[in-house]
Enzyme design. Structure first.
Site, PDB file in Angstrom:
ATOM      1  CG  ASN A 203      -1.640   1.257   1.509  1.00 23.56           C
ATOM      2  OD1 ASN A 203      -1.760   2.098   0.625  1.00 23.56           O
ATOM      3  ND2 ASN A 203      -2.160   1.421   2.730  1.00 23.56           N
TER       4      ASN A 203
ATOM      5  CD  GLU B 189      -3.296  -2.237   7.519  1.00 27.10           C
ATOM      6  OE1 GLU B 189      -2.232  -2.549   6.998  1.00 27.10           O
ATOM      7  OE2 GLU B 189      -3.876  -1.163   7.309  1.00 27.10           O
TER       8      GLU B 189
ATOM      9  CB  SER C 196       5.498  -1.761  11.980  1.00 31.28           C
ATOM     10  OG  SER C 196       5.150  -0.413  12.258  1.00 31.28           O
TER      11      SER C 196
ATOM     12  N   GLY D 167       2.875   2.316  10.793  1.00 28.89           N
ATOM     13  CA  GLY D 167       3.896   3.349  10.642  1.00 28.89           C
ATOM     14  C   GLY D 167       4.663   3.663  11.914  1.00 28.89           C
TER      15      GLY D 167
ATOM     16  CE  LYS E 265       0.076   3.343   4.883  1.00 23.77           C
ATOM     17  NZ  LYS E 265       0.137   3.502   6.320  1.00 23.77           N
TER      18      LYS E 265
ATOM     19  CD  GLU F 212      -2.648   5.688   6.850  1.00 27.31           C
ATOM     20  OE1 GLU F 212      -2.694   5.709   5.606  1.00 27.31           O
ATOM     21  OE2 GLU F 212      -1.703   5.159   7.489  1.00 27.31           O
TER      22      GLU F 212
ATOM     23  CG  HIS G 287      -5.685   2.259   5.376  1.00 29.63           C
ATOM     24  ND1 HIS G 287      -5.234   3.180   6.303  1.00 29.63           N
ATOM     25  CD2 HIS G 287      -4.683   1.356   5.223  1.00 29.63           C
ATOM     26  CE1 HIS G 287      -4.006   2.835   6.682  1.00 29.63           C
ATOM     27  NE2 HIS G 287      -3.654   1.736   6.039  1.00 29.63           N
TER      28      HIS G 287
HETATM   29  P1  PGA Z   1       3.009   0.390   7.601  1.00 29.54           P
HETATM   30  O1  PGA Z   1       1.524   0.631   7.057  1.00 29.54           O
HETATM   31  O2  PGA Z   1       3.502  -0.901   6.982  1.00 29.54           O
HETATM   32  O3  PGA Z   1       3.805   1.585   7.123  1.00 29.54           O
HETATM   33  O4  PGA Z   1       2.929   0.298   9.074  1.00 29.54           O
HETATM   34  C1  PGA Z   1       0.624  -0.432   6.861  1.00 29.54           C
HETATM   35  C2  PGA Z   1      -0.697   0.098   6.340  1.00 29.54           C
HETATM   36  O5  PGA Z   1      -1.151   1.151   6.787  1.00 29.54           O
HETATM   37  O6  PGA Z   1      -1.329  -0.531   5.471  1.00 29.54           O
END
Ligand code: PGA
Length: 248
Positions: free
Chosen positions: A9, A165, A211, A171, A11, A95, A93
Site C-alpha cells: 500500500n 491492522e 510495521s 507506521g 498510500k 487512515e 483503511h
Molecule cells: P506500515 O503501514 O507498513 O507503514 O505500518 C501499513 C498500512 O497502513 O497498510
C-alpha cells in the site's frame, strides 16, 4: 487452500515519475501460490499497469466511491478501476476512517461495490492503542466486520480479504507480536463464521498489517490463520519488497 497475498500500500507516495523508477528496479522470480499486489495512488495506476501487465504481479487501488458514476466530484468509481485492470481495492483503511471520517456503513457500501464489479475488497479493520488498553479490540473489530459483511451473500463474503491492522502498529515501527496477531485472526474467522457461515470463515483470507518488514514478515506468515501481509512504508523500497516476496 488459501493463497498467500503480499500487498503493498503506497498510500499518498510517488509521482508518476517516481513510480516509473520504482518499477524499473523491481524484478522478481515468480513464486507459485503467492500473489503479489501493488496498490498505488490513483494517478499511478496507468503507469503501474504498463509495467506489470505482462507479469504475474497484480495491481489495485487504495479507495473507491460506492456509486458507479454521477455527481460525486473528486471521487473514483469501481467501474473506472475495473477498466484500469485493478484486481483488488483497499476499503476502510484506518487512515481514511480517522482522517476522512469514513463510517462502517460507508465502508460496507464500498466493499459491496468492489465485489459487484468483480474485484476483491481488502477490508481493513483494527483498534486504536486506547481501545486496546480498554479491552475493546474485539468489540471494535467485530462491529467493523459485521457491518461490512451484513449485505453480502455467503459467496461474496468468502471472497473478501480482511486485513487486521492495529492502528497503534501502523507506521510506528512497533508491529504486533505474531502470536497477538494470530489471536485476532482467530477472532476474525469466528466473527465471519457467525456472520457468513463456516465455509466463508474457512475461505476468507486474513492479512496482518502494521510495521511489516523483511525481518518480521515470515513470523506472521507462519501463523495458521494469517494468509499474508499489507505493507505500507516498506513497500516503497523495491529491494525490501523483493526481499519480502522472496521470503513469502
Ligand atoms: P506500515 O503501514 O507498513 O507503514 O505500518 C501499513 C498500512 O497502513 O497498510
Amino acid at each position: 487452500m488459501r493463497k498467500t497475498l503480499i500487498a503493498g500500500n503506497w498510500k499518498m507516495n510517488f509521482t508518476v515519475t517516481e513510480a516509473e523508477s520504482f518499477f524499473k528496479s523491481f524484478k522478481i522470480q515468480k513464486k507459485e501460490g503467492v500473489e503479489l499486489l501493488f496498490c498505488p495512488p490513483f494517478t499511478d495506476i496507468p503507469i503501474t499497469r504498463f509495467f506489470l501487465e505482462r507479469s504475474s504481479i497484480l495491481w489495485g487501488a487504495q479507495n473507491v466511491y460506492p456509486e458507479d458514476n454521477g455527481a460525486f466530484t473528486g471521487e473514483i468509481s469501481a467501474p473506472m478501476l475495473k477498466d484500469l485492470g485493478c484486481s483488488y481495492v483497499i476499503c476502510g483503511h484506518s487512515e481514511r476512517r480517522q482522517i476522512l471520517g469514513e463510517s462502517d456503513e460507508l465502508v460496507a457500501r464500498k466493499v459491496k461495490a468492489v465485489l459487484s464489479h468483480d474485484m476483491i475488497p481488502i477490508l481493513c479493520v483494527g483498534e486504536t492503542g486506547e481501545e486496546r488498553k480498554e479491552g475493546q479490540t474485539e468489540e471494535r473489530i467485530g462491529s467493523e466486520i459485521r457491518t461490512a459483511l451484513f449485505e453480502l451473500s455467503k459467496e461474496e463474503a468468502a471472497k473478501v480479504v480482511i486485513a487486521y491492522e492495529p492502528i497503534w502498529a501502523i507506521g510506528s515501527g512497533k508491529a504486533a507480536t505474531p502470536e497477538g496477531a494470530e489471536e485476532i485472526a482467530v477472532f476474525i474467522r469466528k466473527t465471519v463464521k457467525e456472520t457468513a457461515g463456516k465455509k466463508a470463515s474457512e475461505e476468507v483470507r486474513i492479512l496482518y498489517g502494521g510495521s511489516v518488514n523483511g525481518d518480521n514478515m515470515s513470523h506472521f506468515l507462519k501463523q495458521k490463520d494469517i494468509d499474508g501481509a499489507l505493507i505500507g512504508g516498506a513497500s516503497l523500497k523495491p529491494e525490501t519488497m523483493i526481499d519480502i516476496y522472496s521470503k513469502a
